[in-house]
Design an enzyme around this catalytic site. Structure first.
Site, PDB file in Angstrom:
ATOM      1  N   LYS A 179      52.739  34.619  42.019  1.00 14.33           N
ATOM      2  CA  LYS A 179      53.614  34.735  40.763  1.00 14.33           C
ATOM      3  C   LYS A 179      53.306  35.690  39.952  1.00 14.33           C
ATOM      4  O   LYS A 179      52.028  36.042  39.405  1.00 14.33           O
ATOM      5  CB  LYS A 179      53.473  33.600  39.835  1.00 14.33           C
ATOM      6  CG  LYS A 179      54.670  33.468  38.552  1.00 14.33           C
ATOM      7  CD  LYS A 179      54.184  32.470  37.482  1.00 14.33           C
ATOM      8  CE  LYS A 179      53.106  33.406  36.655  1.00 14.33           C
ATOM      9  NZ  LYS A 179      53.668  34.734  35.959  1.00 14.33           N
ATOM     10  N   GLU A 255      39.885  36.231  36.054  1.00 11.48           N
ATOM     11  CA  GLU A 255      39.280  37.762  35.616  1.00 11.48           C
ATOM     12  C   GLU A 255      40.348  37.699  34.376  1.00 11.48           C
ATOM     13  O   GLU A 255      41.525  37.946  34.359  1.00 11.48           O
ATOM     14  CB  GLU A 255      39.825  38.496  36.606  1.00 11.48           C
ATOM     15  CG  GLU A 255      39.012  39.927  36.464  1.00 11.48           C
ATOM     16  CD  GLU A 255      39.908  40.845  35.609  1.00 11.48           C
ATOM     17  OE1 GLU A 255      39.617  40.990  34.406  1.00 11.48           O
ATOM     18  OE2 GLU A 255      40.653  41.531  35.758  1.00 11.48           O
ATOM     19  N   CYS A 289      41.634  45.854  30.994  1.00 14.08           N
ATOM     20  CA  CYS A 289      40.520  44.892  30.558  1.00 14.08           C
ATOM     21  C   CYS A 289      39.111  45.347  30.396  1.00 14.08           C
ATOM     22  O   CYS A 289      38.331  44.843  29.751  1.00 14.08           O
ATOM     23  CB  CYS A 289      40.424  43.589  31.335  1.00 14.08           C
ATOM     24  SG  CYS A 289      40.230  44.001  33.449  1.00 14.08           S
ATOM     25  N   GLU A 390      40.351  41.515  21.111  1.00 14.22           N
ATOM     26  CA  GLU A 390      40.704  42.377  22.086  1.00 14.22           C
ATOM     27  C   GLU A 390      41.918  43.281  21.721  1.00 14.22           C
ATOM     28  O   GLU A 390      42.815  42.667  21.418  1.00 14.22           O
ATOM     29  CB  GLU A 390      40.878  41.755  23.582  1.00 14.22           C
ATOM     30  CG  GLU A 390      41.031  42.798  24.838  1.00 14.22           C
ATOM     31  CD  GLU A 390      41.294  41.901  26.062  1.00 14.22           C
ATOM     32  OE1 GLU A 390      41.164  42.448  27.102  1.00 14.22           O
ATOM     33  OE2 GLU A 390      41.615  40.796  25.739  1.00 14.22           O
TER      34      GLU A 390
END
Length: 486
Positions: A179, A255, A289, A390
């Site tokens: 997906k 992750e 990231c 973040e």
């Protein structure tokens, strides 16, 4: 090449056949630089996910029974096809994801590296024999594919994150249900077409595009057939998947988010460090990231560092990724723009200095897209939102420090633990500090500590498991012990 906007694409690929999905419903794919509709794709439903899982389950035994050399041959072919189609893939990626075309081409090469790496790793899945205390007994250890794998990939690296998951699964002999992110399904279609053309048997790779990710996750989490979930995305969603996967004791690779520190010691070259910081901070418009979120600079070199960082930042041209002059593309959507502005305003209100950028870009080139000016903030402190959250955008926050113990403590003061960076010209400092940093990866005078041949992943709330390297294929293998009495 994808060159026909506003087409409806058959995006559900199950058991070797393309289709619109059971419901016939669609959702639109937009260009984040212009707001224009690129295409409509199938909005997969629960029945589509179940059909894909069934197809992967049915194909598993025969695919796992292929020799390692046969599976490697398929991956070698996929590698060749991806490189042959690199320009078209890169253009498609820029259209739906926004990154500059040069960066998109780099990602295609990186994605292809996983295909060729795991083609060879398929041949290195070794077992072992273990001595027994009994003279009439022998132990054999086999490594066998885990079974059906559900793979969920993000929008920020929409090609390489597919190959980083699907390539080791295929090398191991596992079958997959993929997906992709709803923002970037078109590149996923193109990658799956490569697998199809490379000779992947029907049912081995299946694709379900959906607007609502819960439709997919609910089905794969409930399925006893799916034995592993591999996910790249937010920490919040990763935690949810890990909790729910426990109900059927699925293996999970995660992750997740990052909050990377970038440390510049007093003995570092501040100009070299600032150039590196600018490159990795504004990579993919900061939507990576491994992008540094907290930049720590020793007070003795702070002035030179900031002068260079600001000069590099102000020279960056933000624009449509198809324009060769663009060094920074758009953010992916409006909520991302809103988050940037909130963090910058909060930092400014709490004493930070805005040395470059600081607001959304406007004008004819920008009004229909999601552009935020590359930004530098000085005097960032732990009380500011940007210090804890973040960022995932083109905002570089700089904090001044005075001694090594202080900066290590500040760097480790986060729930995240993915990437970290250290600039120093002292070998003792490099080894000492890198060993103290509680992160899965450390780049010493290096802004790109990644490769298909190197293990990628984090600790703490940045994830579980590793992708790439020999560790990457191990995530898709079960260990079986066979005891033989003779």
């Amino acid at each position: 090449m994808f060159d026909s906007p506003k087409l409806t694409q058959d995006s559900i690929y199950i058991n070797g056949k393309w289709g619109p999905g059971a419901s016939g419903e669609t959702f639109d794919v937009l260009n984040p630089a212009t707001g224009e509709q690129l295409a409509s794709v199938g909005a997969g439903q629960a029945s589509d996910v179940r059909d894909a899982i069934d197809a992967a389950d049915s194909a598993f035994s025969s695919f796992a029974g292929l020799t390692a050399y046969e599976r490697a041959g398929i991956l070698h072919t996929a590698h060749r096809l991806m490189l042959e189609r690199a320009d078209d893939l890169a253009t498609l990626m820029t259209l739906e994801q926004g990154k500059p075309l040069k960066a998109a081409r780099t990602e295609i090469k990186y994605a292809a590296d996983f295909l060729i790496w795991f083609a060879e790793e398929a041949k290195r899945v070794y077992g072992s024999t273990i001595p027994s205390a009994r003279a009439d007994q022998r132990f054999l250890v086999l490594r066998q594919p885990v079974g059906v794998v559900a793979a969920v990939t993000p929008w920020n690296y929409p090609v390489s994150m597919i190959t980083r998951k699907v390539a080791p699964a295929l090398a191991a002999g596992a079958t997959t249900v993929l997906k992709p992110a709803k923002q970037t399904p078109l590149t996923a279609l193109a990658v799956v077409k490569i697998f199809e053309d490379a000779g992947v048997p029907p049912g081995v790779v299946n694709l379900v595009t959906t607007k609502d990710p819960r439709i997919f996750s609910n089905e794969v989490l409930a399925s006893k057939v799916v034995r592993k979930i591999t996910f790249t995305g937010s920490t919040e969603v990763g935690k949810l998947l890990a909790r729910e996967a426990a109900n059927t004791v699925k293996r999970v690779s995660l992750e997740l988010g990052g909050h990377a520190p970038f440390i510049v010691m007093s003995d570092a070259d501040p100009i070299h460090a600032a150039k590196g910081a600018a490159l990795v901070k504004f990579l993919n418009t900061g939507q990576a990231c491994i992008s540094p979120n907290r930049i720590y600079v020793h007070k003795s070199v702070a002035e030179q560092f900031l002068d260079t960082l600001v000069a590099r930042t102000t020279k960056l041209h933000a624009g449509n990724g198809l324009d060769p002059a663009s060094g920074v593309g758009p953010l992916i959507d409006q909520p991302s723009v809103d988050r940037m502005q909130r963090q910058v305003d909060n930092a400014r209100d709490n004493g930070a200095r805005v040395l470059a950028g600081g607001s959304r870009l406007t004008g004819d080139e920008y009004d229909n897209g999601y552009f935020f000016a590359p930004t530098v903030l000085a005097d960032v402190t732990p009380e500011m939102d940007i210090y804890r959250e973040e960022t995932f955008g083109p905002v570089a926050g700089v904090t001044i420090f005075e001694d090594e113990d202080q900066v290590v403590e500040m760097a480790n003061d986060t729930d995240y633990g993915l990437a970290s960076y250290l600039y120093t010209n002292n070998l003792k400092t490099a080894l000492r500090v890198s060993e103290q940093l509680r992160f899965g990866m450390v780049g010493i005078n290096d802004i790109n500590p990644t490769s298909a041949a190197a293990p990628f992943g984090g600790i703490k709330e940045s994830g579980l498991g590793r992708e790439g390297a020999a560790e990457g294929i191990a995530e898709y293998l079960d260990t079986k012990l066979i005891g033989i009495s003779i």
